[in-house]
Enzyme design. Structure first.
Site, PDB file in Angstrom:
ATOM      1  N   ASP A 135       1.742 -46.303 -40.477  1.00  0.00           N
ATOM      2  CA  ASP A 135       1.972 -47.098 -41.679  1.00  0.00           C
ATOM      3  C   ASP A 135       0.723 -47.912 -42.015  1.00  0.00           C
ATOM      4  O   ASP A 135       0.087 -48.496 -41.134  1.00  0.00           O
ATOM      5  CB  ASP A 135       3.163 -48.029 -41.432  1.00  0.00           C
ATOM      6  CG  ASP A 135       3.585 -48.784 -42.672  1.00  0.00           C
ATOM      7  OD1 ASP A 135       3.966 -48.136 -43.664  1.00  0.00           O
ATOM      8  OD2 ASP A 135       3.530 -50.037 -42.656  1.00  0.00           O
ATOM      9  N   GLU A 178      -4.363 -37.320 -24.093  1.00  0.00           N
ATOM     10  CA  GLU A 178      -3.918 -37.388 -22.696  1.00  0.00           C
ATOM     11  C   GLU A 178      -2.711 -36.478 -22.456  1.00  0.00           C
ATOM     12  O   GLU A 178      -2.358 -36.200 -21.305  1.00  0.00           O
ATOM     13  CB  GLU A 178      -3.536 -38.823 -22.325  1.00  0.00           C
ATOM     14  CG  GLU A 178      -4.701 -39.800 -22.309  1.00  0.00           C
ATOM     15  CD  GLU A 178      -4.249 -41.244 -22.123  1.00  0.00           C
ATOM     16  OE1 GLU A 178      -5.110 -42.132 -22.145  1.00  0.00           O
ATOM     17  OE2 GLU A 178      -3.021 -41.469 -21.953  1.00  0.00           O
TER      18      GLU A 178
END
Length: 564
Positions: A213, A264
């Site tokens: 956002d 990751e």
């Protein structure tokens, strides 16, 4: 293995998002499982079979965090929990597992520009002195004037009123949106590190990606002297990286840190930026070293017009090739007037023709008059055009039912702060957030599974004809069209190429995709002759009852063909 990990239920394709169909759920308005009038996570769990039948690839879940709802959940009290009115973390884990078992991925909204004023950090800041570490997590500045009682600048927030709120000790805090949404200080290393942990928290629970956002608003530079609001120009525009609070260069470093966290995981978590920036600046968010994808909102602002659509598609196709990202096609979301209504309003290129202004007039029972049939016909044609394009398609709950804007909500029942802070100017966004109709003859149209008949926003009587159960028994319904289109769309994923074909008319757009798929859209209010190469071909799918007849395509219709 992480909770709800997708690795054991489908192939770990790192590029699944490039041509995905992603369905936005505004949880408070999707489905209510407990009869309190507010949609919740268990309501979504109960509708997973519906999502499977629709044929989507992923769900984008709007904010579900603890919130006072000063801005529809975008005022977040705690970034690592679920609003008790919507469920629990256990419910969230069950939702992830249920979606993954159905081969549907999950993207969640994250709101990094601001917290709520009920967040523990902000409460600590208000109780701490000037210059404290607690206040440095936010943006506090001294007031001006002899008594330090005037705000530091004359800037206006996105919801109206000053961007500065006094705290009673001569200081003000900065808020781009509602005063209940204090902006975080992204120059503070503690803020940056804490959000990395939030990304890991949800990724470890099996979330596949994030919708970011106000992605263009995090970094700020309030070095004095500060410009006036007039000097800033429009709050929706950005300069070349030197605006005090929009689209600053420092964002590159911030999102590089986020990308390291995403990588990751296997497959890497994805992200899409809500970034209202100039087209030539969008690459900073869509680059593989950054968030990887950024919304283009061009079609949200476009008329149902062939020239506008072609220019937008061509420009964004070039952008996707240059950045290595994929296009994002959006016709509806929780912030805009539904496209079935936009396309039914009189076409007007003047300032007074802005869709929000027209929606406001519509809600007051004055001109312009909405043409419901034309709006839905054009909306379906535009949808089939978009679903045929290379790139990802973002759909908003209810558009598959052909829902239009609910314009006549009584002022006393509205909830959007934009409405209350701009009276007589902004109709607000409640009209596209009304709870969905599931069952025609049930209380609250089946939104409430308990039958209590409660819904947090009033539903109009015409919802009955648009309910899911009515449309599921009608092969010619809008819902049936979306289901067939999304099923066929899977065959279009053999490549991201698009080739424009000679249409022979300014009102007709035709393009071809790998595998022999051809999409033809007539934007005119009258039939158009098809090119000779398409005459005699049988349409696989039509946006309306029209077909290619006598070598012509019906008015305001999209047809899909496939070469033998």
């Amino acid at each position: 293995m992480s909770i709800g990990s997708p690795l054991d239920v489908r192939e770990p394709a790192a590029d699944w998002w490039r041509q995905a169909a992603i369905y936005q759920i505004y949880p408070r308005s999707f489905a209510d499982s407990n009869g309190d009038g507010i949609g919740d996570l268990r309501g979504i769990i109960g509708k997973i079979p519906y999502l499977v039948a629709l044929g989507i690839d992923a769900v984008w879940l709007s904010p579900f965090y603890p919130s006072a709802l000063a801005d529809g959940g975008y005022d977040v009290d705690d970034y690592r929990d679920v609003d008790p009115r919507l469920g629990t973390l256990q419910d969230f884990d069950e939702l992830v597992a249920g979606l993954h078992a159905a081969n549907i991925r999950l993207i969640v909204d994250i709101v990094p520009n601001h917290s709520s004023d009920r967040h523990d950090w902000f409460r600590e800041a208000l109780g701490s002195p000037r210059g404290s570490a607690a206040r440095d997590r936010y943006i506090f500045r001294d007031g001006v004037g002899p008594l330090k009682s005037e705000p530091p600048t004359d800037w206006v927030s996105m919801f109206g009123g000053s961007t500065w709120e006094p705290v009673g000790d001569g200081q003000f805090y900065f808020h781009l949106f509602a005063r209940e949404q204090p902006d975080l200080n992204w120059a503070n290393n503690e803020v940056r590190a804490d959000f990395l942990e939030t990304l890991r928290f949800w990724s470890d629970r099996g979330v596949d990606g994030f919708r970011v956002d106000v992605a263009h608003g995090l970094a700020k530079d309030f070095t004095e002297p500060l410009p006036t609001f007039e000097q800033l120009g429009s709050a929706r525009t950005t300069a070349e990286g030197n605006h005090p609070y929009w689209d600053r260069e420092e964002l590159t470093e911030i999102y590089a840190e986020w990308r390291a966290v995403f990588n990751e995981y296997n497959p890497p978590r994805i992200a899409v930026a809500e970034a209202w920036v100039e087209p030539h600046r969008r690459h900073r968010y869509a680059a593989p070293t950054s968030l990887g994808q950024a919304f283009n909102f061009d079609l949200l602002r476009a008329n149902f017009d062939a020239a506008e659509f072609r220019e937008i598609v061509t420009r964004n196709d070039v952008f996707a090739k240059e950045t290595g990202s994929s296009n994002t096609w959006v016709l509806d979301n929780h912030d805009v007037v539904r496209h079935a209504t936009r396309y039914g309003l009189p076409k007007d290129d003047s300032e007074e023709g802005d869709e929000l202004v027209q929606a406001w007039l519509l809600s007051r029972g004055v001109e312009p008059v909405e043409d419901h049939q034309a709006g839905l016909r054009r909306a379906k044609a535009a949808t089939l055009f978009v679903l045929g394009l290379p790139g990802s398609a973002y759909l908003y709950q209810g558009e598959e039912l052909g829902l239009r804007e609910v314009a006549d909500i009584p002022d006393s029942q509205r909830q959007d702060p934009a409405f209350f802070r701009n009276p007589g100017v902004d109709a607000g966004r409640d009209g596209c957030r009304v709870p969905l109709p599931w069952v025609a003859d049930a209380p609250a149209f089946g939104f409430d599974a308990t039958g209590s008949g409660r819904a947090h926003l009033p539903q109009p009587s015409w919802f009955r004809d648009y309910s899911v159960d009515v449309q599921e028994s009608d092969d010619a319904s809008t819902l049936a069209l979306y289901r067939v289109a999304l099923e066929l769309r899977r065959a279009l994923r053999s490549g991201e190429m698009l080739t424009w074909l000679d249409a022979g008319s300014d009102d007709l757009l035709i393009f071809e995709r790998p595998g022999g798929w051809i999409v033809a859209t007539n934007f005119a209010e009258r039939p158009q002759a098809l090119p000779e190469a398409l005459v005699g071909m049988v349409a696989v799918l039509s946006s309306d009852s029209g077909r290619a007849r006598d070598g012509a395509i019906d008015a305001e219709t999209t047809l899909w063909f496939r070469r033998e």
